[in-house]
Design an enzyme around this catalytic site. Structure first.
Site, PDB file in Angstrom:
ATOM      1  N   HIS B 196       0.830  -1.215   0.000  1.00 20.13           N
ATOM      2  CA  HIS B 196       0.000   0.000   0.000  1.00 20.13           C
ATOM      3  C   HIS B 196       0.859   1.257   0.000  1.00 20.13           C
ATOM      4  CE1 HIS B 196      -3.912  -1.888   1.233  1.00 20.13           C
ATOM      5  NE2 HIS B 196      -3.063  -2.820   1.599  1.00 20.13           N
ATOM      6  N   SER B 326       8.974  20.692 -21.484  1.00 17.08           N
ATOM      7  CA  SER B 326       8.537  21.956 -22.089  1.00 17.08           C
ATOM      8  C   SER B 326       7.417  22.534 -21.246  1.00 17.08           C
ATOM      9  CB  SER B 326       8.053  21.752 -23.513  1.00 17.08           C
ATOM     10  OG  SER B 326       6.918  20.917 -23.520  1.00 17.08           O
TER      11      SER B 326
END
Lengths: 326, 326, 326, 326
Positions: B196, B326
């Protein structure tokens, strides 16, 4: 229908775990962790299917016997645990498994529900009182050499394998036989074949039904192929597949015991990590079930169409009436 | 990108079929039915993948040789058809296959596209002119003993089988090897195991990668199992599985020729009707591909997580940079 | 069909980015990052649909004008960028957009493909040579005040909104009208109504077609509802929604320019973070498209069934023949 | 859990319908058609959710009052039927609804289960004995002016509308408020923003939570939009939408009564046929629920990741412990 939270006026006992004390119904065999789950996960009102509970009880019994043979669990506790498991398998403790089917991700609640019910029942069988976990402890004894992480996938493999072997395959075999019989019975009945629902070349109704028969045969075979992949189980891997708190001898014994109980051929896999990282075998089985369902759905749609009418439809066959309309 | 409808000022010839005359581009090897499909089905702008075209050409060649051996198609036509198929397989006629991947249900347009291109090219090889179907006819000769209904599923089995054998399995084998190598390389690196996303027991990075390796191994094996189900093909069944306009000898020969071309072991099934009523083998293969993809997706997600950071993430591994941001 | 990797004997120029130098085809307007994507992502052979490219060009033009009005981008560069965008929108640079539709997760490659093509074309328009990024820089000027993370979702909203407005809704309107007309035309034709394909009470064919008409009407309305949710765009949010390297004035101007270009009413949302964390509007639109498709699919299935026959089917209607069989 | 078939030694009474006589448990309010369904459809062991039963009881009451006002059903029967419906709505007859959730396609069994239970209870209220259908008949009186085909979709609209209004929207409102509160609470906490799990620009935890808040807000609004489409109901359409055995006055009155009972604004649609041909509104609601679930799932995954650790994870937040591990 919903598992009930504790109300103020219920008789209760106090059960505790590492997070503290919890009130549980006085007569319940389950304990604090199960009760926490009942309290926390009020999701669907649909409880865990009992076939999963039974598969888990088979596993817990096999593990207890495996630990006994491996010299880690004393005979007295191992056998009390096994007897408690047998009672679950005899459907005597069905009402102790009330948690919602949607719980915490890994299935910790279900594993603990089993551990607690088995521990408390084993305690009673050994003459103790519920909650006296020195006698049999849910984690230290019932869950010995185990973790939710290795036992949940193992349990799912067991439950699924047995459901397919004991219920689905016999039903499909029956359907296959019925369709084969109809195929023979109808072999002289020439009718129109259709493509795109347009009239095409002649065909016999028996030939159409032979296709139905083989749709069942072929998808049943696909199901059997992937069913066999369920036989590899990660038992012994514990929390991460590394066997911390377990060992190969235990795993070997436990699988041997499991095969006695299930009359199947479960086995240690070449690699346990993948069986704990991913659920690929279950996915493959789910897909095979979808393939079987697709085959039968197509057959059913065809029958519905052939039965359309009686006067303004194809009316090529007559299905028995089973319900009046409304 | 879109297959172009005929414009008024294009050079064209007239081609015809049972529904009447159609203008087709003068140099096109395809004919009226392909042109109808180009005109009717302006759907996605994505044309039929060439691997399907090539598989269909293999089938058409096998069928021509099967018909020749069965004494139904003369040597001259059979060999001209075969040579035209070879040209398709040598990628010389790729631009003749412009129909949209979404066409009429059964694949009639694709079958006719093949029949027309092969017929017209065979006519040329025999010294005739495109459209002079007395020399080689798309339906009577190229499609002899065939129907869209038996050849489309057969073609899909061929194309899928070959794509898995020639492309996917080698790529998976390569991936499996790379993961196995990393598993060995990383076997001494101890790290935290997680359940988990919570810190749990220690594990080695090599053990984690061994799970990745086996995920590929196991799903690859599932894929091979269902891939083999594609070897049964309904060739010879024609329109409804009843073999109208075909016979078992032809089917036997055609499958034999197909196996020479493909170096595979395709075979006549016990029952052709089911292979034309349902698409169960294709469904099973699609599901197996999904299983492979699921396995690889899980691995990729893990790698992305282990590579998170560099300073505020797990940062356990460093993946190579392949693109600036970018 | 596949975007080609550079071969050794092609004429090329050297383009570079933060990761180093890359050979690109001499005449290409795109640069190193696009070429990296072409080299790295050989996935499907299907290139990015041009409607996405055009939507991105609208956005890039709006951003350039927004930056100009915000005083951050000089007039000369802003207008050269805008003219390059206009050329893309006039379909003059279609061949510059060759990257695979499946690329890196966020769409960085597509954003950079636009930035590079626009920059190099703007450089030429200003009298420079491709690659002389001092004149117009892909990142510093074309991508000014932007990030892949805010522009990709914005572009998807623009492209989807316009495709629905300009193509799908008119087509649905047309279908709705055709069904309404048929409903009126058929209002006197009494026929059997069916439930479960069983003969039931009388109905007119016109009533059945009125249901078809309303299925289109209702799902079209559902589509319009969710289409309007696309009008909120996260433009200006840059990398994480926080507007680093951008500001609200720019965002306001850019949206104003975008609305001039698209004649739509895009707007700044109350919260940009959610539009970058999740893709909920796109999901809702995809679901609405599915609803429309479900409606039309049901209608099509009904028509196919009503057209079944001609002699051994329902034969209640006759659809025009558009293709011969095979 | 499974609805029990009749065993030989149970006390029973004989109930009958057009297909003949059936044994039903002596005390059961349901009759032959329900019993046929219990016998025929042993599918999942999951019974029809009671919220559907209650919605059907509201509809049956509204229909009885509508028929009374329309002068077709006498006051005495109409009011006895209404009182029986009230008892269902007071949860007094829950155990009479045992049929499997997967039954015959149209929901005939569920409609008849309601009709039979209401009829028999109304008979008792009027001093008669169960099965004495001259007093109140399941079909002639309880189902008057109705068919499964118009009432099932109507019932599904009612049940779904009320479940969203009464349960789901308040819960989402609560979640939205909690997230808004956290967003404010966390607004001063600066942390790393991530793209592709890579470290990116700074962001505050409050900004991240504002995105979570708006994900709930936005999908909640999408849900409300489609929920309102459920308000159009085909009540009165009977078997095929043509209103055979019903009339517009009845429909108008029944909808008016339904709105008194539900305090909602259900209404007659412009076209009933589409609501019986297709299930488009239900599909749209199911999709909107998926959108809500997608939003919450993304939030949950983020929280799980931010909570990873404590020492070898991101560890940016600490979620409360609710269960020990195992």
């Amino acid at each position: 229908m919903l598992p009930l939270k504790m109300s103020d006026d219920m008789s209760y006992r106090i059960d505790s775990d590492v997070l503290g004390e919890v009130k549980v119904p006085k007569d319940a065999y389950y304990g604090s962790e199960t009760q926490r789950s009942i309290n926390n996960f009020v999701v669907s009102g649909i409880t865990v299917p009992l076939d999963l509970v039974y598969a888990y009880a088979m596993l817990k019994k096999a593990a207890a016997q495996g630990n006994k043979r491996d010299g880690k669990l004393d005979l007295r506790r191992a056998d009390a645990i096994s007897r408690a498991c047998d009672e679950i398998l005899a459907h005597k403790l069905d009402f102790q498994f009330k948690i919602d089917i949607f719980q915490a991700g890994a299935g910790t609640s279900l594993n603990m529900n089993l551990n607690e019910v088995i521990a408390n029942r084993a305690i009673e069988l050994l003459g103790g009182k519920k909650g006296d976990y020195k006698i049999v402890h849910p984690n230290d004894h019932v869950n010995m050499s185990q973790s939710t992480n290795d036992t949940m996938p193992t349990m799912v493999h067991i439950a699924t394998y047995l459901a397919i072997r004991n219920k689905l395959l016999p039903a499909l075999k029956n359907l296959e036989g019925a369709l084969a019989k109809k195929s023979t019975e109808f072999k002289g009945i020439v009718k129109v074949g259709r493509t795109h629902l347009q009239d095409a070349v002649p065909i016999t109704l028996g030939e159409e039904f032979s296709g139905y028969k083989w749709a069942v045969t072929n998808t049943m075979q696909m199901l059997i192929d992937v069913q066999n992949r369920l036989l590899e189980i990660p038992l012994g891997g514990t929390a991460a597949g590394t066997m911390i708190n377990a060992d190969e001898k235990y795993a070997h014994y436990a699988v041997e015991e499991l095969n006695k109980i299930t009359k199947a051929k479960f086995k240690i896999p070449k690699n346990r990590f993948v069986l704990m990282q991913q659920r690929l075998e279950e996915l493959a089985v789910a897909d095979a079930l979808k393939q079987v369902a697709t085959a039968i759905n197509k057959i059913s749609n065809d029958l519905r169409l052939l039965n359309s009418g009686p006067r303004s439809g194809l009316g090529e066959i007559t299905l028995p009436e089973i319900l009046p309309g409304s």
